[in-house]
Motif scaffolding. Structure first.
Motif, mmCIF file in Angstrom:
data_model
loop_
_atom_site.group_PDB
_atom_site.id
_atom_site.type_symbol
_atom_site.label_atom_id
_atom_site.label_comp_id
_atom_site.label_asym_id
_atom_site.label_seq_id
_atom_site.Cartn_x
_atom_site.Cartn_y
_atom_site.Cartn_z
ATOM 1 N N PHE C 55 0.826 -1.214 0.000
ATOM 2 C CA PHE C 55 0.000 0.000 0.000
ATOM 3 C C PHE C 55 0.859 1.263 0.000
ATOM 4 O O PHE C 55 0.503 2.270 -0.621
ATOM 5 C CB PHE C 55 -0.940 0.006 1.204
ATOM 6 N N ALA C 56 1.986 1.216 0.685
ATOM 7 C CA ALA C 56 2.848 2.400 0.732
ATOM 8 C C ALA C 56 3.359 2.731 -0.676
ATOM 9 O O ALA C 56 3.363 3.902 -1.088
ATOM 10 C CB ALA C 56 4.017 2.158 1.685
ATOM 11 N N GLN C 59 0.466 4.025 -2.917
ATOM 12 C CA GLN C 59 0.105 5.425 -2.658
ATOM 13 C C GLN C 59 1.031 6.385 -3.380
ATOM 14 O O GLN C 59 0.603 7.365 -3.985
ATOM 15 C CB GLN C 59 0.162 5.722 -1.161
ATOM 16 N N VAL C 60 2.320 6.106 -3.309
ATOM 17 C CA VAL C 60 3.274 6.977 -4.001
ATOM 18 C C VAL C 60 3.010 6.936 -5.513
ATOM 19 O O VAL C 60 3.004 7.969 -6.191
ATOM 20 C CB VAL C 60 4.724 6.581 -3.679
ATOM 21 N N ALA C 61 2.754 5.747 -6.032
ATOM 22 C CA ALA C 61 2.462 5.624 -7.464
ATOM 23 C C ALA C 61 1.230 6.439 -7.842
ATOM 24 O O ALA C 61 1.205 7.127 -8.862
ATOM 25 C CB ALA C 61 2.252 4.151 -7.828
ATOM 26 N N ILE C 63 -0.047 9.078 -6.286
ATOM 27 C CA ILE C 63 0.206 10.518 -6.170
ATOM 28 C C ILE C 63 1.058 11.017 -7.339
ATOM 29 O O ILE C 63 0.768 12.055 -7.938
ATOM 30 C CB ILE C 63 0.876 10.817 -4.799
ATOM 31 N N VAL C 84 -3.196 15.786 -3.141
ATOM 32 C CA VAL C 84 -3.589 14.453 -3.612
ATOM 33 C C VAL C 84 -3.577 13.510 -2.419
ATOM 34 O O VAL C 84 -2.640 13.531 -1.612
ATOM 35 C CB VAL C 84 -2.607 13.878 -4.666
ATOM 36 N N ASP C 85 -4.602 12.688 -2.313
ATOM 37 C CA ASP C 85 -4.675 11.720 -1.226
ATOM 38 C C ASP C 85 -5.228 10.401 -1.781
ATOM 39 O O ASP C 85 -6.162 10.405 -2.573
ATOM 40 C CB ASP C 85 -5.610 12.256 -0.130
ATOM 41 N N ILE C 86 -4.605 9.302 -1.380
ATOM 42 C CA ILE C 86 -5.038 7.968 -1.822
ATOM 43 C C ILE C 86 -5.414 7.177 -0.575
ATOM 44 O O ILE C 86 -4.637 7.131 0.381
ATOM 45 C CB ILE C 86 -3.888 7.218 -2.554
ATOM 46 N N GLU C 87 -6.577 6.571 -0.568
ATOM 47 C CA GLU C 87 -6.998 5.758 0.590
ATOM 48 C C GLU C 87 -7.304 4.327 0.162
ATOM 49 O O GLU C 87 -7.773 4.090 -0.944
ATOM 50 C CB GLU C 87 -8.277 6.339 1.198
ATOM 51 N N PHE C 88 -7.045 3.409 1.087
ATOM 52 C CA PHE C 88 -7.338 1.998 0.837
ATOM 53 C C PHE C 88 -8.311 1.507 1.899
ATOM 54 O O PHE C 88 -8.252 1.938 3.048
ATOM 55 C CB PHE C 88 -6.059 1.152 0.949
ATOM 56 N N GLU C 89 -9.125 0.559 1.516
ATOM 57 C CA GLU C 89 -10.096 -0.024 2.426
ATOM 58 C C GLU C 89 -10.191 -1.501 2.076
ATOM 59 O O GLU C 89 -10.313 -1.839 0.894
ATOM 60 C CB GLU C 89 -11.443 0.665 2.146
#
Lengths: 162, 162, 162, 162, 162, 162
Positions: C55-56, C59-61, C63, C84-89
Motif C-alpha cells: 500500500f505504501a 500510494q506513491v504511485a 500521487i 492528492v490523497d489515496i486511501e485503501f479499504e
C-alpha cells in the motif's frame, strides 16, 4: 441483440513488432540548419547571449532529446543509445548578410531498429534551443530544411542521401 | 553511545534483481472496457466529438503508456518493448441501452521480465483517454473490470485466464 | 496546378482552449478496486511481500501519476495540483473467499479545468501497482470497475454519482 | 565569400560511444546521509509525519530516480536496470544530540556501462525526499557527503573505496 | 592559500527570471512542412500506412510535445497551456511530382511568457512523427523550413511574420 | 460477514493540500560542493574532458532538474518556476592538494509553495553531472554536504542559515 464490431483495421495505429529483428550496430546522421540575423550571430560568437552559451546548451538539448525520442515520437521503438554527438558549423557570408548555423546529429546504437528518428529529433531539438535562446533578438529565424544524411546497419542496408 | 539500527527489513520496497533471468520473447494481452451512454456512442461512431477521433487518440495514449510503464509503476523493471497494439470492439445492445467499448492491449518484448504490467497499463490509459475525451457528455462512464487475458514466455511459463 | 486541401475538420484531435475559464478551487474523488486471492491478502496484511509494503508503494504511485496525468492522457490540460490523497479499504468476506481492496483517490487544485482525470488516473495507477507487486502470487487479480464518485468546482457545477 | 567554421572541438559535449563495450553484470553501491533534529527523528520513528511514512516514500523516490538517471544526468547512457535496493540506517547519539540517517543505494544491471551514476542518483533522491517530507520541522538538515562505496563489472574492473 | 574564482559570468546558462511579468493571454502560430514521395502521399490519403493513421498520430504527438516543451528546450519556462491545435494541409502538384504536407501549430496560454517555443516544438514533433511513420517508404523526406508565423500577447507586443 | 478496515491513517503518504495558500514570490538558494583530484581540476579548467565542457553541461542539468523536481520528489507540489540560476566557484588550495567546486542554485517562483526542494535538487543534479563527466579520472569524488542557505516568501517567513 448485441452488436460486436471491430474498430477499423485500416488506419489503426500500432508500434509494429520488431522482436524478430537482430541487434546490430546502427548509426544515423541527420542535418538541419538555422538562419539568423547579424546581431544573433555576434551574440553567439561573443558569448554575450543573456541566457548563456548558446551552442553548449543546444548540444545538451540535442543529446537529451535523442535519448527521449521514443517519448516524443509515438510509434518509435525505445532504444538504449550507445552514443550521441551534435556538431555545429557556421555558414556565413557577410556581404550577403547570410548568417546560418548548420547542425549535424550523429547517433549510434546496438539494437533491433535504426536510429534515424533519434538523429532527426536531436538535430531538431538543438535547433529549437538556439531559437529559444536567441528569440529576444529576432523572431524571424528559420529552422531547416531538416533531413537524414545517412544511416548504416539493419536489414534494409545502408542509406546515403544522394 | 551511538545507536545503529537497520530500517525494517520487512516491508522494504525494492526493485527485485532480475539479472539472472534470460532474455526471451514475451507477450501479454490485457483487457478492459468502458461503459458509456448513447450520446457518447454516437459521438464516437460519427466522429463528432469536439476533442477529436476518440479511438485514434486512445490508441496513441495506450501505446505511449506501454512505453512509460516503468515510470508509472514504481517497482516495474524498464524494458525496451518490441511491439504494442491496442484494439477496440463495440459491445452494443440498443434495446437494453447497453453501449460498451471493449479494449485489448497486446505487448511484446524480448527481455528478462514479462510485459503483463505494460499490457494492463496500456489498456487502462486507453480507457482513461476515452473517458477524458467524452466526459463533457456524461461523467457516469465506468472503466473495467481490467484483467490479464494471457501471457507467454519466461521461466514461470504461459498463462491463460480460465 | 497545386491542390490545397485541409485535413478533415471532423475528427481532428485538439486540446480545447480553456483560456476563458476562471481559476476556481476544484476537487474530484474517484474509486477503483482490486480483487485478489487469500495468499495475497495475507502478504499485504503481514507485510511479507518480497517487493515491499504494497500500500505504501501504491500510494506513491497514485500521487505521482496524478501529477503526471497530462503526460498520460493526451488531450488533458496540465494543472498544478494543490493536493492528492489515496486511501485503501479492505472489503473482505473470508467465508465467501472474497478479498478485495477498495481504492479512493482525492485530488484538489485551483485552476481552470477539473481534476476528474487526475483522480481516475491516480486510482488506476495505485491499483496497477498493487497488481505489479503481487502478481507473482496470482495473475488472476481483477482491477475495477473504476469510476468518478464526485467532483466540485467549475462552471458545470458539482457532480455526485447517483 | 562564405566562411565555414567548426564549433570548437575542445569542450564539445557528447554522449561518448559505448557500442564496442560488452554487456556484463555490473553493480554499484553508493552512500549518503542526512543530519536532522530530534523532533524529526521522533516524527520518522513514530510515523507521525503529516506527509506520510518518510522512509517508505524515500525508497520509492530512490528507486524511481535510479530508473530515471539518464534523464537527469545529460551525458549518462540509458540502461535497463535489473535491480535497485535502498537501505536506511539510524546513526543516533542522543547525548550528543546527533540524529543522522545513513542511506545506501545498490543498483545492478547487465549492460555496456556501469551503474555508479544510478546508485549516486538514487541515494541523493532518497535523501532529498526525506528533506522534503520533514522540512516543516527544520530546514537546517544537511545532506551528504555522498560518495561511491564500490562497483563491480566492466573493463575498468572493480572499485572499492579505501 | 585558497583560490576562489567564479565560473565565467559570460556565457553562463540560466533560465531568466520572469517573476515580474504579468499573466496575459498569449498565442503563437508556427508552420513547418514535409516533402514526401508519391507512394507516401497515397499511403496517407488511403490510410494504408502499416503503422496507422499518419495525421491522427502526428496530431497527438504535436499536442503532447507542446505540453512537454519545457522538458525538451532547456531554458524554456514551464507553462500550463490552455489550448493546442495542429492542422495539416496538402500542397500537391502531381504534374511536378510535388507532394508536400504543410503543418500549422497554434498554442494558447494565460501566463507570464510567450508560447512561441511550444508552437514551434509542436509543429516539429508532428512533422517528425510523419517522417517516422512513413520512412519505410522513402527516407529522402525533407522537413521544414520551420518558422513562427505570428504571436500575440505579452509586453513585447504582437508579431506577424512579414 | 464483510470486514471493512481503513488502511492505517498514521503514516499514510499524501501530497498535502495547499489550495488555501496564496501565490507570492518565493526564492530559495541552496549549496553543495564536489571534492575532486588534481587531474580532474585541470581537465575542467582546460576544457580537456572528453565528454565536454563540464560546468556548461552541469548547469543545464541543474536547471532542467529544478523544473523536474516534482517528478523526482514524490510529495513535492508542481510549480511553474520563473527563474533558475546555477553558479560554480573553485575552492582550491594546491599546497594542500585540495580541489573543490562549490555549487549554488538559486530558484524563483510566484506560487503557493516554496522552492527549497527545487534549489536543493538543482544543486544535487549539477554536482552529480560533474561526477558523471569526470568519473573516468577518479571515482573517489565526494559530493556535499548539501544544504539550504536561504529562502524568502511564504507564510512561514524568510529563513537564513545561521
Amino acid at each position: 441483440m448485441s452488436e460486436l464490431t471491430h474498430f477499423n483495421e485500416q488506419g489503426r495505429a500500432k508500434m509494429v513488432d520488431v522482436s524478430e529483428k537482430y541487434d546490430t550496430v546502427r548509426t544515423a546522421r541527420a542535418k538541419t540548419s538555422i538562419l539568423l540575423n547579424e546581431a544573433i550571430y555576434h551574440q553567439i560568437k561573443d558569448g554575450s547571449n543573456k541566457k548563456g552559451d548558446v551552442f553548449a546548451v543546444a548540444q545538451v538539448a540535442g543529446i537529451m532529446s535523442a535519448k527521449n525520442t521514443a517519448q516524443i515520437i509515438p510509434m518509435c521503438h525505445p532504444l538504449a543509445l550507445s552514443g550521441v554527438d551534435i556538431e555545429f558549423e557556421w555558414n556565413v557570408n557577410k556581404e550577403a548578410s547570410h548568417y546560418e548555423v548548420i547542425l549535424y546529429a550523429v547517433v549510434k546504437t546496438k539494437g533491433p531498429t535504426g536510429v534515424e528518428m533519434e538523429a532527426l529529433t536531436a538535430a531538431s531539438a538543438a535547433a529549437l534551443t538556439i531559437y529559444d535562446m536567441c528569440k529576444a533578438s529576432g523572431k524571424e529565424m528559420v529552422i531547416g530544411p531538416t533531413m537524414l544524411l545517412e544511416k548504416t546497419g539493419g536489414k534494409s542496408g545502408d542509406y546515403i542521401r544522394s
